[in-house]
Design an enzyme around this catalytic site. Structure first.
Site, PDB file in Angstrom:
ATOM      1  N   GLU A 210      14.246  81.075  88.995  1.00  0.00           N
ATOM      2  CA  GLU A 210      14.417  82.523  88.915  1.00  0.00           C
ATOM      3  C   GLU A 210      13.755  83.183  90.116  1.00  0.00           C
ATOM      4  O   GLU A 210      12.547  83.396  90.129  1.00  0.00           O
ATOM      5  CB  GLU A 210      13.840  83.095  87.618  1.00  0.00           C
ATOM      6  CG  GLU A 210      14.612  82.727  86.373  1.00  0.00           C
ATOM      7  CD  GLU A 210      14.122  83.467  85.138  1.00  0.00           C
ATOM      8  OE1 GLU A 210      13.400  84.486  85.285  1.00  0.00           O
ATOM      9  OE2 GLU A 210      14.463  83.045  84.017  1.00  0.00           O
TER      10      GLU A 210
ATOM     11  N   GLU B 197       9.905  79.257  80.046  1.00  0.00           N
ATOM     12  CA  GLU B 197       8.626  79.896  80.407  1.00  0.00           C
ATOM     13  C   GLU B 197       7.555  79.653  79.334  1.00  0.00           C
ATOM     14  O   GLU B 197       6.863  80.567  78.901  1.00  0.00           O
ATOM     15  CB  GLU B 197       8.827  81.396  80.656  1.00  0.00           C
ATOM     16  CG  GLU B 197       9.708  81.687  81.862  1.00  0.00           C
ATOM     17  CD  GLU B 197       9.676  83.132  82.319  1.00  0.00           C
ATOM     18  OE1 GLU B 197       9.248  84.003  81.537  1.00  0.00           O
ATOM     19  OE2 GLU B 197      10.070  83.402  83.466  1.00  0.00           O
TER      20      GLU B 197
END
Length: 716
Positions: free
Chosen positions: A257, A186
């Protein structure tokens, strides 16, 4: 129509195991193109589930993986936890819950693939985002940017893991189960903070990873500028709506995710994400050319010990398809299992067919995949808040509000995201033993240090973690104060960037305070009973985990920043620059009081009125027998305040039941004891209570589920 739809879905579920009797098999080659991953020359549409090996026990892994496979999952996705594996520079630990190789081999034995998210920064609501704290003391260190010290240690650990996997033959290129690896995590969340060094770092990280020659693709989640050939992927709840796609037409569309719930911190309620919402967005992603979806988490597990990040509760993603204990959470588990079967029944046209998008109304669309040789599948989307009658290829279909229907052969409605056919189950907590006999408990009051007894002194308030090195949550700040004249209505004012503060004046608790995930600075003013002579001031600063994310984490500071004493209406006396003495950790921690062999190193006692209760800084111990059976077990800590729990020397995590939600309930009351931690009899329970509680209210409970025949399976 409904009976036919259910019957057809049952045939698909059976057929899924007939067509894929062994699940995923050993792969020899993994590549990709703009449509999907390609394993051994075949396109693959894959469903994945996150299970983190250190958040459960090796004894639980086989059952968790088995249930995951039975849910229609093809891939197990896990992070690699750097601060577990290299707690000290150059000293590695791959034992017990840290046995990554054993975990992957168990996945392989059950015929599933692996996505290995090495990071090695992982976030994951894990203490310090997985970074070992010793990194902060490396000269010139700046995390996660074009910084030579960080890149050196990051590359060293990444290489260590890759070589370990290669030595065990675990990459798909060697015939093993690992089909994907991830570098970084991320990065888009922090890249701008590092300016041009962010872009150069992410390019370096990708090139470094590819240069390790694993023979399988690398991914970067939430990194739009992932360098070729690294695949950038999506994280979130609605990637079918929010993800613009990979940064190259030659890369597949992947969702690393898909949050089945959301993390929970102390003082908040659990986030409940419905099975219908998960299914809707998963199907929408597939309809928009997605070919890989990972559920984060499929099983969350437990943050044992001090592994949770700042303010995060000990249970992790309990609302996942497999709950904290590994029990099926219905209807989430079953509804997604049916989704996977429905999608896989049309995998060929999905992966080989041409996509056509049709408008069927102001809020209705059809995504059609059709190929002369592989057949046809259609996804009818109703974004309306009401039931919609959709006309498609001369047939009419009634779709529920906010729902997607899957048409096998572009004709038969075999699955609808908003229609759940699985019965809801309910988790039941059954007390089997209440620890309400005072004579079976013993207590030890933690020592409160005085200024004169400390060896480290400074004319300043020192930063908390510079002294603790994250080996403990606790740091004592001690000083001595003598008023120049009689002090009327004295009080102490404190500011702290730590999480918890307990103020003791002359060994008596004057007051306590704490922050939250949103309140970063603790501000506390408490009355103080001062004498005319020397007064001992001892302030316990506490942390509840380190942060798991953010730019420049190495610069963050914690602990006391201001201490003032006020006497009536006079100007406050600032003690911040006075001489302070420091003591790292608690006496009970230093002697490892949770271990059988160390119990005699302190004097356990009961006072004249009975067991010490509702007083701060008390260690408690008792002996208990394990409950019958082999199902999950938990401790109900509702009568306590805040602290940590050990069973036979194993920490089952922090507890904080006094930090209530807006509705007046603890965020977590039941704390998981893995069966593997228990003996049939003679188990040692040690509790450190920080605030004050009543151990006579603690109970031992078995955990089960009722309400669905398919939900009764326990860990075996």
């Amino acid at each position: 129509m409904e009976a036919a739809r259910v019957f057809g879905l049952c045939l698909i579920l059976v057929g899924m195991f007939l067509v894929f009797p062994g699940g995923a098999t050993a792969a020899k080659g993994v590549t990709y193109d703009g449509r999907s991953l390609i394993i051994d020359g075949q396109r693959k549409l894959l469903f994945s589930g996150s299970i983190h090996y250190p958040r459960s026990t090796p004894e639980m892994w086989p059952s968790l993986i088995k249930k995951t496979k039975e849910g229609g999952i093809d891939v197990i996705q896990t992070y690699v936890f750097w601060n577990l594996h290299e707690p000290k520079l150059g000293q590695y630990d791959f034992s017990g819950r840290n046995d990554l190789v054993k975990f992957i081999k168990e996945i392989r034995s059950q015929g599933l693939y692996v996505c290995l998210r090495i990071g090695p920064f992982i976030e994951a609501e894990w203490n310090y985002g997985g970074l070992p704290f010793w990194l902060r003391d490396v000269p010139g260190m700046v995390y996660r940017t074009d910084n030579e010290p960080f890149k050196f240690h990051m590359q060293k650990f990444t290489t260590k893991i890759v070589n370990l996997m290669k030595s065990e033959g675990l990459y798909a290129s060697q015939g093993g189960p690992i089909i994907l690896s991830q570098i970084e995590n991320e990065y888009a969340n922090v890249e701008a903070a590092f300016h041009e060094k962010g872009a150069s770092y992410i390019k370096w990280a990708g090139q470094m990873a590819v240069g390790l020659k694993t023979g399988v693709p690398w991914i970067m989640c939430k990194s739009p500028d992932a360098p070729d050939p690294v695949i950038n992927t999506c994280n979130g709840m609605r990637c079918g709506e929010t993800f613009p796609g990979p940064n190259s037409p030659n890369k597949p569309k992947m969702w690393t995710e898909d949050w089945t719930s959301f993390f929970q911190v102390y003082g908040t309620e659990p986030y409940i994400r419905s099975a219908e919402d998960i299914a809707f967005h998963a199907v929408l992603f597939i309809a928009k050319n997605g070919s890989y979806i990972n559920y984060y988490m499929y099983h969350g597990g437990t943050n044992f010990g001090r592994t949770s990040s700042s303010y995060f509760i000990t249970g992790y993603y309990d609302q996942a398809p497999l709950d904290e204990y590994g029990l099926l959470r219905q209807p989430k588990y079953g509804h997604l299992k049916e989704l996977h079967a429905a999608i896989k029944s049309s995998a060929n046209p999905l992966l080989q067919g041409k996509q056509t998008i049709l408008s069927l109304g102001p809020m209705q669309q059809a995504y059609v995949f059709e190929d002369a040789s592989s057949g046809c599948v259609a996804f009818l989307v109703n974004n309306d808040a009401k039931v919609s009658q959709i006309q498609f290829r001369k047939s009419s279909y009634s779709l529920s509000p906010k729902s997607i229907g899957i048409l096998q052969n572009c004709k038969n409605l075999i699955y609808e995201t908003a229609k759940v056919n699985v019965e809801k189950n309910k988790r039941v907590t059954t007390p089997v033993q209440v620890f309400n006999v005072p004579e079976k408990w013993e207590g030890f009051r933690e020592t409160i240090p005085a200024f004169s007894g400390t060896s480290l002194k400074a004319n300043a308030l020192l930063e908390h973690t510079n002294l603790t090195k994250d080996k403990t949550d606790y740091l004592w700040y001690t000083s001595s104060f003598k008023p120049d004249s009689p002090c009327t209505n004295p009080s102490i004012y404190i500011e702290s960037s730590g999480h918890v503060v307990h103020v003791f004046v002359n060994n008596a608790l004057a007051g306590s305070g704490h922050g939250s995930r949103d309140i970063k600075v603790v501000k506390l003013q408490v009355p103080a009973s001062l004498t005319n002579g020397q007064n001992s001031i001892s302030i316990l600063s506490g942390m509840v985990g380190l942060p798991d994310s953010g730019a420049y984490m190495e610069r963050k500071s914690y602990g006391l920043t201001k201490v003032q004493i006020s006497c009536g209406g006079t100007k406050p006396i600032d003690l911040s620059g006075s001489q302070w003495g420091y003591s790292v950790g608690l006496l009970g921690e230093k002697v490892r009081l949770q271990q059988w062999r160390n119990l005699n190193r302190v004097k356990w006692s009961m006072n004249n009125a009975g067991l010490i209760k509702n007083r701060p800084l008390i260690w408690y111990k008792t002996i208990f027998d394990g409950p019958n059976g082999d199902g999950p077990v938990g401790l109900n800590m509702s009568s306590m305040g805040k602290g940590e729990i050990w069973v036979n020397g194993e920490s089952i995590g922090r507890y904080w039941v006094s930090f209530l939600t807006p509705s007046g309930h603890p965020s977590q009351s039941i704390y998981h004891i893995p069966r593997e931690f228990l003996k049939p009899s003679g188990n040692l329970l040690v509790v450190f209570e920080e605030e004050g509680g009543d151990p006579l209210g603690i109970s031992l409970n078995t955990i089960s589920v009722i309400g669905s025949n398919r939900a009764q399976s326990q860990l075996s």
